[in-house]
Design a protein around this motif. Structure first.
Motif, PDB file in Angstrom:
ATOM      1  N   ASN A 130       0.833  -1.203   0.000  1.00 25.88           N
ATOM      2  CA  ASN A 130       0.000   0.000   0.000  1.00 25.88           C
ATOM      3  C   ASN A 130       0.870   1.258   0.000  1.00 25.88           C
ATOM      4  O   ASN A 130       0.598   2.217  -0.727  1.00 25.88           O
ATOM      5  CB  ASN A 130      -0.911   0.002   1.221  1.00 25.88           C
ATOM      6  CG  ASN A 130      -1.793   1.237   1.267  1.00 25.88           C
ATOM      7  OD1 ASN A 130      -2.772   1.358   0.544  1.00 25.88           O
ATOM      8  ND2 ASN A 130      -1.435   2.182   2.128  1.00 25.88           N
ATOM      9  N   SER A 132       3.964   1.612  -1.143  1.00 30.26           N
ATOM     10  CA  SER A 132       4.672   1.782  -2.415  1.00 30.26           C
ATOM     11  C   SER A 132       3.745   2.265  -3.529  1.00 30.26           C
ATOM     12  O   SER A 132       4.194   2.897  -4.486  1.00 30.26           O
ATOM     13  CB  SER A 132       5.352   0.474  -2.825  1.00 30.26           C
ATOM     14  OG  SER A 132       4.401  -0.525  -3.113  1.00 30.26           O
ATOM     15  N   MET A 133       2.442   1.997  -3.409  1.00 31.88           N
ATOM     16  CA  MET A 133       1.503   2.389  -4.451  1.00 31.88           C
ATOM     17  C   MET A 133       0.835   3.732  -4.183  1.00 31.88           C
ATOM     18  O   MET A 133       0.152   4.269  -5.072  1.00 31.88           O
ATOM     19  CB  MET A 133       0.442   1.305  -4.632  1.00 31.88           C
ATOM     20  CG  MET A 133       1.011  -0.037  -5.045  1.00 31.88           C
ATOM     21  SD  MET A 133      -0.240  -1.273  -5.450  1.00 31.88           S
ATOM     22  CE  MET A 133      -0.776  -0.713  -7.055  1.00 31.88           C
ATOM     23  N   THR A 134       1.014   4.286  -2.986  1.00 34.27           N
ATOM     24  CA  THR A 134       0.305   5.524  -2.647  1.00 34.27           C
ATOM     25  C   THR A 134       1.212   6.666  -2.206  1.00 34.27           C
ATOM     26  O   THR A 134       0.766   7.815  -2.156  1.00 34.27           O
ATOM     27  CB  THR A 134      -0.724   5.263  -1.522  1.00 34.27           C
ATOM     28  OG1 THR A 134      -0.039   4.769  -0.345  1.00 34.27           O
ATOM     29  CG2 THR A 134      -1.765   4.244  -1.958  1.00 34.27           C
ATOM     30  N   THR A 138       6.944   7.513  -4.254  1.00 43.04           N
ATOM     31  CA  THR A 138       6.935   6.414  -5.224  1.00 43.04           C
ATOM     32  C   THR A 138       6.050   6.698  -6.436  1.00 43.04           C
ATOM     33  O   THR A 138       6.447   6.437  -7.569  1.00 43.04           O
ATOM     34  CB  THR A 138       6.468   5.118  -4.558  1.00 43.04           C
ATOM     35  OG1 THR A 138       5.182   5.348  -3.946  1.00 43.04           O
ATOM     36  CG2 THR A 138       7.440   4.663  -3.489  1.00 43.04           C
ATOM     37  N   THR A 139       4.866   7.203  -6.201  1.00 46.62           N
ATOM     38  CA  THR A 139       3.926   7.447  -7.303  1.00 46.62           C
ATOM     39  C   THR A 139       3.567   8.915  -7.455  1.00 46.62           C
ATOM     40  O   THR A 139       2.701   9.257  -8.267  1.00 46.62           O
ATOM     41  CB  THR A 139       2.632   6.637  -7.105  1.00 46.62           C
ATOM     42  OG1 THR A 139       2.000   7.049  -5.877  1.00 46.62           O
ATOM     43  CG2 THR A 139       2.926   5.149  -7.055  1.00 46.62           C
ATOM     44  N   ARG A 143      -2.402   8.494  -6.777  1.00 39.86           N
ATOM     45  CA  ARG A 143      -3.459   7.520  -6.486  1.00 39.86           C
ATOM     46  C   ARG A 143      -4.341   7.924  -5.298  1.00 39.86           C
ATOM     47  O   ARG A 143      -5.104   7.110  -4.802  1.00 39.86           O
ATOM     48  CB  ARG A 143      -2.844   6.149  -6.200  1.00 39.86           C
ATOM     49  CG  ARG A 143      -2.273   5.457  -7.417  1.00 39.86           C
ATOM     50  CD  ARG A 143      -1.628   4.145  -7.031  1.00 39.86           C
ATOM     51  NE  ARG A 143      -2.567   3.192  -6.485  1.00 39.86           N
ATOM     52  CZ  ARG A 143      -3.148   2.226  -7.182  1.00 39.86           C
ATOM     53  NH1 ARG A 143      -2.890   2.083  -8.459  1.00 39.86           N
ATOM     54  NH2 ARG A 143      -3.973   1.379  -6.610  1.00 39.86           N
ATOM     55  N   SER A 217       2.547  -4.933 -11.312  1.00 43.03           N
ATOM     56  CA  SER A 217       3.183  -3.642 -11.569  1.00 43.03           C
ATOM     57  C   SER A 217       3.643  -3.549 -13.024  1.00 43.03           C
ATOM     58  O   SER A 217       3.510  -2.499 -13.672  1.00 43.03           O
ATOM     59  CB  SER A 217       4.373  -3.442 -10.628  1.00 43.03           C
ATOM     60  OG  SER A 217       3.970  -3.448  -9.275  1.00 43.03           O
ATOM     61  N   THR A 297       9.407  -3.242  -1.859  1.00 39.47           N
ATOM     62  CA  THR A 297       8.221  -3.145  -2.715  1.00 39.47           C
ATOM     63  C   THR A 297       8.274  -1.893  -3.588  1.00 39.47           C
ATOM     64  O   THR A 297       7.861  -1.927  -4.754  1.00 39.47           O
ATOM     65  CB  THR A 297       6.932  -3.142  -1.874  1.00 39.47           C
ATOM     66  OG1 THR A 297       6.982  -2.077  -0.910  1.00 39.47           O
ATOM     67  CG2 THR A 297       6.741  -4.459  -1.159  1.00 39.47           C
ATOM     68  N   SER A 298       8.795  -0.793  -3.053  1.00 38.95           N
ATOM     69  CA  SER A 298       8.867   0.449  -3.832  1.00 38.95           C
ATOM     70  C   SER A 298       9.864   0.308  -4.980  1.00 38.95           C
ATOM     71  O   SER A 298       9.582   0.698  -6.123  1.00 38.95           O
ATOM     72  CB  SER A 298       9.273   1.611  -2.925  1.00 38.95           C
ATOM     73  OG  SER A 298       8.300   1.826  -1.913  1.00 38.95           O
ATOM     74  N   GLN A 301       8.338  -2.207  -7.488  1.00 36.92           N
ATOM     75  CA  GLN A 301       7.190  -1.678  -8.210  1.00 36.92           C
ATOM     76  C   GLN A 301       7.604  -0.704  -9.303  1.00 36.92           C
ATOM     77  O   GLN A 301       7.153  -0.812 -10.452  1.00 36.92           O
ATOM     78  CB  GLN A 301       6.242  -0.972  -7.240  1.00 36.92           C
ATOM     79  CG  GLN A 301       5.031  -0.351  -7.924  1.00 36.92           C
ATOM     80  CD  GLN A 301       4.500   0.857  -7.197  1.00 36.92           C
ATOM     81  OE1 GLN A 301       4.687   0.996  -5.998  1.00 36.92           O
ATOM     82  NE2 GLN A 301       3.850   1.753  -7.914  1.00 36.92           N
ATOM     83  N   TYR A 305       7.068  -1.514 -13.244  1.00 34.29           N
ATOM     84  CA  TYR A 305       6.206  -0.607 -14.008  1.00 34.29           C
ATOM     85  C   TYR A 305       6.992   0.013 -15.162  1.00 34.29           C
ATOM     86  O   TYR A 305       6.511   0.073 -16.309  1.00 34.29           O
ATOM     87  CB  TYR A 305       5.673   0.486 -13.086  1.00 34.29           C
ATOM     88  CG  TYR A 305       4.661   1.413 -13.733  1.00 34.29           C
ATOM     89  CD1 TYR A 305       3.304   1.290 -13.472  1.00 34.29           C
ATOM     90  CD2 TYR A 305       5.060   2.426 -14.607  1.00 34.29           C
ATOM     91  CE1 TYR A 305       2.371   2.146 -14.056  1.00 34.29           C
ATOM     92  CE2 TYR A 305       4.147   3.281 -15.203  1.00 34.29           C
ATOM     93  CZ  TYR A 305       2.802   3.140 -14.918  1.00 34.29           C
ATOM     94  OH  TYR A 305       1.886   3.990 -15.509  1.00 34.29           O
TER      95      TYR A 305
END
Length: 322
Positions: A130, A132-134, A138-139, A143, A217, A297-298, A301, A305
């Protein structure tokens, strides 16, 4: 009836139990639930019967068509004025619908997207995914946290649109390749008002393994290029950054192996970033273990990607030449 909640499900009976249990706890009660069994080998009908007295549920079982088209199937049979879409691996906070209706009315929304979060009882790995995706680190925060909510592109695990907007767009035009991003862009082009409702978040209980997370990813990167076939402007600088991240660390590694000078400053930059991720995740989750996992994870990912985006762009260019 104001809300129709549409949930496609594929071989996830246990997830449906947790999702429906959270819907029972909603403070706003004017809604129905439509579950579309998308060709599952392990159906969830038995799990649904547990909640038949507490929720207004419609259950449909269809052949496998993909989650985008399964959502269309559900929306075509919905009775509400506004359709809310969840993935089966989500858990919904009790005030979600109450908060969402307030935002729709006050902001005059035709569609919305909401962020995802990790609940306190999630595993360390789920919390790291969570993060790494938010995270902004990272993003870029695309998101779930944006200065301009009108620029948000809704994700299918937590989004919605009015009946009027669905009838105008006919819903999703792709079963499972960033179909949510494509629909978000199309809704805005047609003049519908879609915004991020930051306070309408869900707990996203992803069941990823390390391998499936990296594969997912990678597919996200490829899917962004797929959307650009419908909307050329879909690829922006923020989506290219993971590819630059990947190329950067590969060049840094090569410079180390060949004894070239760029290794020192390249390694330093990546080292600083990794340290910031570790500290930020550790503080936010109050766990050093989650911080350490978030580094992995970061890094994974962004690299996956970036590789997905590069390979899809190369494939697109090759197919254009042929």
């Amino acid at each position: 009836m104001f809300f129709s909640i549409i949930i496609p499900v594929y071989n996830r009976p246990q997830e449906i139990k947790e999702l429906l249990a959270s819907l029972v706890q909603q403070t706003y009660k004017d809604f129905e639930v439509i579950i579309v069994e998308d060709g599952s080998v392990f159906p969830c009908e038995e799990a649904i019967t547990i909640f038949s007295n507490d929720l207004n549920i419609q259950y449909f079982s269809i052949s496998n068509v993909g989650q985008g088209f399964a959502r269309n199937f559900g929306m075509e049979r919905a009775n509400g004025d506004y359709f809310v879409l969840f993935d089966s691996d989500c858990i919904i906070p009790s005030r979600y619908l109450e908060v969402l209706k307030k935002a729709i009315v006050e902001r005059n929304l035709d569609a919305h997207g909401g962020p995802d979060a990790a609940d306190k009882d999630f595993s360390s790995f789920q919390k790291a995914i969570n993060y790494s995706m938010t995270s902004f680190l990272t993003t870029g925060g695309i998101r779930g946290k944006m200065k301009d909510p009108s620029k948000y592109q809704a994700r299918g695990y937590n989004m919605g649109l009015s009946k009027k907007a669905f009838e105008a767009t006919k819903g999703f035009i792709d079963p499972n390749r960033a179909e949510d991003i494509e629909l978000s862009i199309r809704l805005k082009k047609l003049g519908f008002k879609l915004e991020l409702v930051e306070e309408a978040y869900v707990y996203h209980k992803r069941r990823n393994t390390w391998e499936s997370f990296l594969v997912q990813s990678f597919s996200f990167g490829q899917n962004r290029v797929h959307v650009s076939k419908f909307h050329p402007e879909a690829i922006k600088l923020v989506h290219v950054m993971p590819s630059l991240f990947l190329v950067g660390w590969v060049l840094t590694l090569l410079s180390f192996l060949t004894g070239k000078s760029p290794f020192t400053w390249g390694a330093g930059l990546y080292g600083i970033w990794l340290l910031l991720v570790f500290l930020d995740a550790s503080v936010k989750e109050k766990s050093v273990a989650v911080g350490a996992l978030s580094v992995c994870t970061s890094f994974g990912q962004l690299s996956a990607y970036g590789l997905g985006l590069i390979t899809a762009l190369l494939r697109k260019k090759m197919s254009g030449k042929s």
